[in-house]
Design an enzyme around this catalytic site. Structure first.
Site, PDB file in Angstrom:
ATOM      1  N   HIS A   1      19.522-117.089 -82.177  1.00 21.23           N
ATOM      2  CA  HIS A   1      20.789-117.196 -81.934  1.00 21.23           C
ATOM      3  C   HIS A   1      21.196-116.209 -83.306  1.00 21.23           C
ATOM      4  O   HIS A   1      21.635-117.275 -84.031  1.00 21.23           O
ATOM      5  CB  HIS A   1      21.311-117.788 -81.178  1.00 21.23           C
ATOM      6  CG  HIS A   1      23.074-116.764 -81.282  1.00 21.23           C
ATOM      7  ND1 HIS A   1      23.104-116.204 -80.542  1.00 21.23           N
ATOM      8  CD2 HIS A   1      24.679-117.477 -81.956  1.00 21.23           C
ATOM      9  CE1 HIS A   1      24.675-115.667 -80.742  1.00 21.23           C
ATOM     10  NE2 HIS A   1      25.559-116.138 -81.399  1.00 21.23           N
TER      11      HIS A   1
ATOM     12  N   ASP B   1      24.238-114.198 -85.366  1.00 18.86           N
ATOM     13  CA  ASP B   1      25.399-113.260 -85.473  1.00 18.86           C
ATOM     14  C   ASP B   1      25.588-112.101 -86.465  1.00 18.86           C
ATOM     15  O   ASP B   1      24.304-112.094 -87.575  1.00 18.86           O
ATOM     16  CB  ASP B   1      26.115-114.177 -86.107  1.00 18.86           C
ATOM     17  CG  ASP B   1      26.994-115.726 -84.724  1.00 18.86           C
ATOM     18  OD1 ASP B   1      26.686-115.319 -83.310  1.00 18.86           O
ATOM     19  OD2 ASP B   1      26.643-116.973 -84.909  1.00 18.86           O
TER      20      ASP B   1
ATOM     21  N   ASP C   1      26.175-116.402 -76.470  1.00 23.90           N
ATOM     22  CA  ASP C   1      27.035-116.674 -77.542  1.00 23.90           C
ATOM     23  C   ASP C   1      28.913-116.478 -76.845  1.00 23.90           C
ATOM     24  O   ASP C   1      29.963-116.539 -77.690  1.00 23.90           O
ATOM     25  CB  ASP C   1      27.064-117.275 -78.303  1.00 23.90           C
ATOM     26  CG  ASP C   1      28.444-117.764 -79.646  1.00 23.90           C
ATOM     27  OD1 ASP C   1      28.591-118.408 -79.061  1.00 23.90           O
ATOM     28  OD2 ASP C   1      28.205-117.189 -80.639  1.00 23.90           O
TER      29      ASP C   1
ATOM     30  N   HIS D   1      30.189-110.079 -81.302  1.00 33.90           N
ATOM     31  CA  HIS D   1      30.688-111.389 -80.720  1.00 33.90           C
ATOM     32  C   HIS D   1      31.927-111.985 -82.987  1.00 33.90           C
ATOM     33  O   HIS D   1      32.597-113.343 -81.701  1.00 33.90           O
ATOM     34  CB  HIS D   1      30.483-112.215 -79.722  1.00 33.90           C
ATOM     35  CG  HIS D   1      29.009-113.046 -80.278  1.00 33.90           C
ATOM     36  ND1 HIS D   1      27.856-112.463 -79.897  1.00 33.90           N
ATOM     37  CD2 HIS D   1      29.419-114.157 -80.675  1.00 33.90           C
ATOM     38  CE1 HIS D   1      27.234-113.823 -80.467  1.00 33.90           C
ATOM     39  NE2 HIS D   1      27.784-114.797 -80.980  1.00 33.90           N
TER      40      HIS D   1
END
Ligand SMILES: [Zn+2]
Length: 997
Positions: free
Chosen positions: A262, A264, A374, A578
């Protein structure tokens, strides 16, 4: 038999830690190390490889915050290592207790080929197996000295989050740069013992299986000669083969492991560093895929793939090859894993358009899965968009973070505002960084709420955010628990393979209706106000730019700026990531975002101006008003232009008790000597808007220091303390505008209140210098409403105003787009906003009956991760619309976000399309992305009812066809007659593509 369980368990722990793990590398020799510290920002790979090195010794500090150092290690494989597996062990100064979030490296061969990444838990590079003695070794490392922002004492304010404030002190110390022998048998023994030891801990003490494993582990430890682990590891492993061969029971939970990192797209590092994080992780994963034939890795966010293609062609080439094997999988179908609360209708749609199109164009992959592990809650408008994009499944894990209520399902159908249902899975493993440890696997099986009717769950497996993705240890664990008694089974699978099985086994899953509200991170609707304004403004400008450019192309033969619009959309979509739009990134990210939004605004205004000038023709003295909103305004049709007409007059007068009265014939507003709105009387309905004895447009200040996650969270106790900012420095009349000046704390505020067409317009400027405070603007309304509506994508969602259950009580801060609307039968009020998203709605009952208070959230001042969050000047525009029905709320919401533009000219511009019912809202008018010149129109039913209307193209149309969001036909084309009849269900979204005759 005597119970010696804890004794054996403690023995396993000590022997593993002190003897067996250290024996994985039994021999090592130091490598020679040279370094070049790049002077500023990262340089191209070729430049870093070629730069001259100077010697550096292990133990030397290196790496100022955000610096880049290019290391070169070299040495010779000792002759006596011939036939053995040899690895380089390269420790840049890692803290192995953290999986990423610190220094990182990407290893290159001398020819510039990327090999793999270096991370706290992945410090090795395979050199040879078997090795030839005398072999020369030479590797380059592009090392980034990214600072740790989220430290062991998390959420403390830090200056490290921006290169401009982070200082220059080295953060790391070169720890180990060796060539070493890798003992595969010992490493396998470690894996055997870890898997069995962890499984054992999860099994019932009463069960035989736990004791069978315990006894086997004991025999294995007996077989290890602690002075010769390497010589006895094979014998120890032999003692474990029996318990490792026992197959899983038929009812075992079945986990589809999906290799994942994951990453970001920006967060505790700037955007430019994400480009490198993706390159490191992708290199790492292509290498792991070569080593393990079962492993499957999924990478989401088309933007991250596009970065590789543009900036790291050498990594991209490896990825393209790996995708062809089917085991490096493009996951999801969005440009980034965006927030879904705040992006507006078209932006949410374009996330899918650009994400899916990238995977289709590059790989021919059209995913049906949406991958959003997420994201901080999911708007009820999303299901329809997912379906309209041609997808049908959603994965997220985040709702398990909710603080109050436990979500009742892990696999279910999620129903949106229009009734669209999406097959949705929440991995019960409760993490998107799984490592397949025994505790995690057992938790997934125990936690899975759909047991008995379903058996499959998904585990996103790997370290994200610079941790390098999946490790070889995770792959080794998966191999051992593929079919193991007492454990859930684990199989590497693609997201689609998982969903196929999950759907097949569960034909009638339960249904969840409405938004998936995350009971956490509620302050992300307010933090970093300028980032949010940049988003809202850019969305409105993109709509206008497409509309006027398409109109100019069709009407005036002007060129359509395909490249610019594509690029600008992608920029805006990226910033909906996000941790950017929610305001949870470091100062650097938001500083750059503010600048980027300025450039986007400038370029879009340029496109709009060019198109409007082309449409207005030669100036002839008059003024043309262009109306980019989807409803007619002041006699100007939606999407057209007409000569200016005079506005209705507003009267202003002093109020006998102090303050002023404003009256435009539709609304009469009294502003008292404190600058507060004590009356807003709807003259048409003969009805007061403000709750009896209360004052509206009241600024309120709360202390706001959450227990954790400062930029993300506002905790409910913030409401316990409030200061009403009733003191005014000055209340005066400026024309027909009442100006109210206030100072409070170390901040000040100027509000300008005026009337226009029956609405109270409120322009608020704040010079904000508070620390850990929350500023709201309160509107107590004389309305009894059990629920209220707030705009979502392509419609609106309702929330209750009461707190009957913990589910409603937890929604104490929620998201709106352009409007919030509440009503009694026959009369309602709307609040519209040009840039804010957060709000709360509460109800009061006193001797006057039930009233409802709406408060819009203006500003916060958290100090982590950006210690200067929101400091400085801000401006917000809101309007209170008494007497508004839901359709009025929709229309006024568009108006405040889509101001009219005045251009010299006098010849009216006819709209490209008109619709004869205001319930139908056109959200996009554009030329087709394929460059064909076709006109694409997207519209939806906006009030939650049914509508039959006629859409009329203002240009000759050869044929018209309905399409999905990607402008791909979903029906047979038709020849339009006199207009196109449309019949829409509540909130139904339709895209039409029209070929010009
Ligand atoms: Zn994230």
């Amino acid at each position: 038999m005597h119970d010696d369980r804890t004794l054996v368990e403690a023995r396993l722990k000590r022997v593993l830690t002190e003897r067996i793990r250290p024996a994985v590398y039994p021999e090592s020799v130091p490598l020679e190390v040279g370094v070049w510290h790049a002077p500023g920002e990262p340089v191209p790979v070729a430049e870093g490889l070629a730069a001259p090195r100077e010697p550096i010794a292990v133990g030397t500090p290196w790496g100022p915050p955000w610096g880049t150092s290019w290391f070169t290690v070299s040495g010779t494989v000792p002759m006596e290592w011939t036939g053995k597996i040899v690895e380089a062990v390269l420790d840049l100064g890692f803290n192995p207790d953290k999986t990423g979030f610190q220094c990182e490296g990407l290893v290159y061969r001398p020819d510039g080929t990327p090999v793999k990444s270096l991370n706290p838990r992945q410090q090795w590079v395979r050199i040879a197996g078997p090795a030839e003695g005398g072999e020369e070794v030479r590797l380059h490392i592009e090392a980034a000295s990214n600072p740790v922002i989220l430290d062991y004492h998390p959420f403390l304010p830090t200056q490290l989050g921006d290169k401009e404030t982070a200082g220059t002190e080295p953060l790391y110390r070169l720890a180990r740069m060796d060539l070493a022998v890798f003992d595969k048998t010992v490493w396998d023994l470690v894996m055997d013992l870890e898997v069995l030891g962890e499984l054992m801990q999860e099994l019932p003490v009463e069960g035989a299986r736990r004791w069978e494993i315990l006894r086997a582990i004991e025999r294995a430890l007996d077989a290890v000669d602690l002075q010769n682990v390497n010589g006895t590891a094979a014998a120890a492993r032999a003692e474990l083969t029996g318990v490792l061969a026992a197959p899983a029971v038929p009812s075992a939970h079945r986990i589809s492991a999906v290799g994942h990192a994951h990453i970001d797209s920006a967060w505790l590092w700037p955007l430019r560093e994400t480009v490198r994080k993706v390159a490191r992780t992708a290199s790492n994963m292509t290498t792991l895929l070569e080593e393990d034939p079962d492993f499957v890795f999924a990478m989401s966010q088309a933007q991250q793939w596009a970065w590789l293609k543009e900036h790291r062609p050498e990594v991209w080439a490896k990825v393209v090859k790996a995708v062809a094997t089917g085991r490096f999988v493009p996951a999801g179908g969005m440009w980034v894993e965006s927030d879904t609360n705040m992006p507006g209708s078209e932006a949410m749609a374009r996330q899918f358009v650009h994400g899916k199109r990238f995977f289709i164009d590059e790989f021919g992959v059209d995913n049906e899965e949406v991958w959003l592990p997420d994201t901080f809650g999911f708007a009820a408008g999303l299901p329809q968009i997912i379906k309209a994009a041609g997808s049908k499944r959603l994965l997220t894990q985040k709702i398990s973070w909710s603080q109050t209520n436990t979500f009742p399902h892990h696999t279910f159908l999620w129903e949106g505002i229009d009734g669209t249902r999406i097959f949705t899975h929440f991995p019960p493993i409760d993490t998107y960084n799984a490592s397949l440890r025994g505790g995690e696997l057992a938790h997934a099986a125990r936690n899975f709420k759909d047991k008995g009717v379903a058996r499959h769950s998904l585990a996103p497996t790997g370290h994200g955010d610079g941790g390098g993705g999946t490790t070889r240890e995770m792959v080794a664990r998966a191999a051992r628990v593929r079919d193991l008694e007492g454990s859930p089974t684990v199989t590497w699978e693609t997201p689609a393979e998982f969903f196929d099985k999950a759907e097949a086994e569960y034909p009638n899953p339960p249904v969840w209706v409405g938004e998936l509200y995350l009971e956490l991170h509620r302050a992300t609707l307010t933090s970093q106000a300028k980032t949010k304004q940049g988003n809202r403004r850019s969305e409105a400008l993109l709509r206008e730019a497409e509309l006027w450019a398409a109109t100019a192309a069709v009407r005036a033969g002007a060129g359509y700026p395909y490249e610019a619009l594509d690029r600008l959309w992608k920029t805006v979509l990226l910033h909906q990531f996000h941790d950017i739009l929610p305001g949870s990134s470091i100062a650097w990210v938001h500083r750059e975002a503010r600048r980027t939004y300025e450039l986007v605004t400038e370029e879009l205004n340029g496109i709009i101006g060019t198109a409007q000038r082309a449409l207005a023709g030669e100036p002839s003295g008059g003024t043309l008003v262009f109306n980019g909103a989807p409803h007619a305004r002041h006699g100007v049709p939606a999407g057209g232009a007409a000569p200016e007409s005079p506005a209705a007059a507003v009267r202003a007068a002093p109020r006998p008790e102090g303050g002023f009265v404003l009256d435009d014939g539709l609304l009469k507003v009294e502003i008292d000597g404190r600058g507060l709105v004590v009356s807003a009387y709807d003259l048409r309905a003969g009805r007061e808007t403000v709750a009896p004895g209360r004052a509206a447009c009241l600024p309120q200040l709360h202390p706001d220091f959450p227990n954790k996650w400062d930029a993300w969270d506002v905790d409910e106790f913030y409401r316990n303390t409030v200061t009403d900012l009733t003191a005014a420095d000055d209340v005066r009349l400026d024309g027909v505008t009442v100006v109210v000046e206030r100072s409070f704390g170390v901040s000040s505020m100027v509000q300008r209140l005026t009337l226009a067409e029956g609405r109270l317009e409120i322009d608020t400027e704040v010079d904000w210098h508070e620390t850990e405070k929350f500023l709201k603007l309160a509107f107590p309304l004389d309305v009894r409403a059990d629920r209220y509506a707030s705009e979502s994508q392509y419609g609106h969602a309702f929330r209750p105003t009461h707190t009957n259950t913990s589910w409603e009580a937890a929604k104490f801060e929620a998201c709106n787009h352009r409007f919030v609307h509440l009503e009694e039968p026959g009369w309602g009020v709307a609040m519209v906003t040009d840039s804010t998203y957060g709000h709360d709605v509460t109800r009061d009952v006193d001797e006057h009956g039930t009233t409802t208070t709406l408060r819009v959230s203006l500003l916060r001042a958290p100090r982590f991760p950006d210690p200067e969050t929101d400091q400085g000047a801000h401006r917000f525009r809101h309007a209170l619309v008494p007497g508004a029905e839901i359709g009025d709320a929709v229309r006024e919401g568009h108006f405040i976000n889509q101001p009219e533009r005045r251009v010299p000219g006098s010849a009216p511009v006819e709209p490209l399309v008109t619709v004869d019912d205001d319930a139908v809202v056109v959200t996009a008018v554009k030329l087709a992305d394929d460059g064909s010149g076709d006109v694409v129109v997207r519209f939806h039913e906006s009030r939650g009812g049914r509508v039959r209307a006629t859409l009329r193209p203002g240009f000759p149309v050869a044929e018209v066809v309905t399409t999905d969001l990607l402008e791909r036909p979903t029906a047979e084309p038709e020849r339009p007659g006199d207009g196109i009849a449309v019949a829409l269900r509540p909130f139904e979204l339709v895209t039409l593509r029209m070929k010009r005759a």
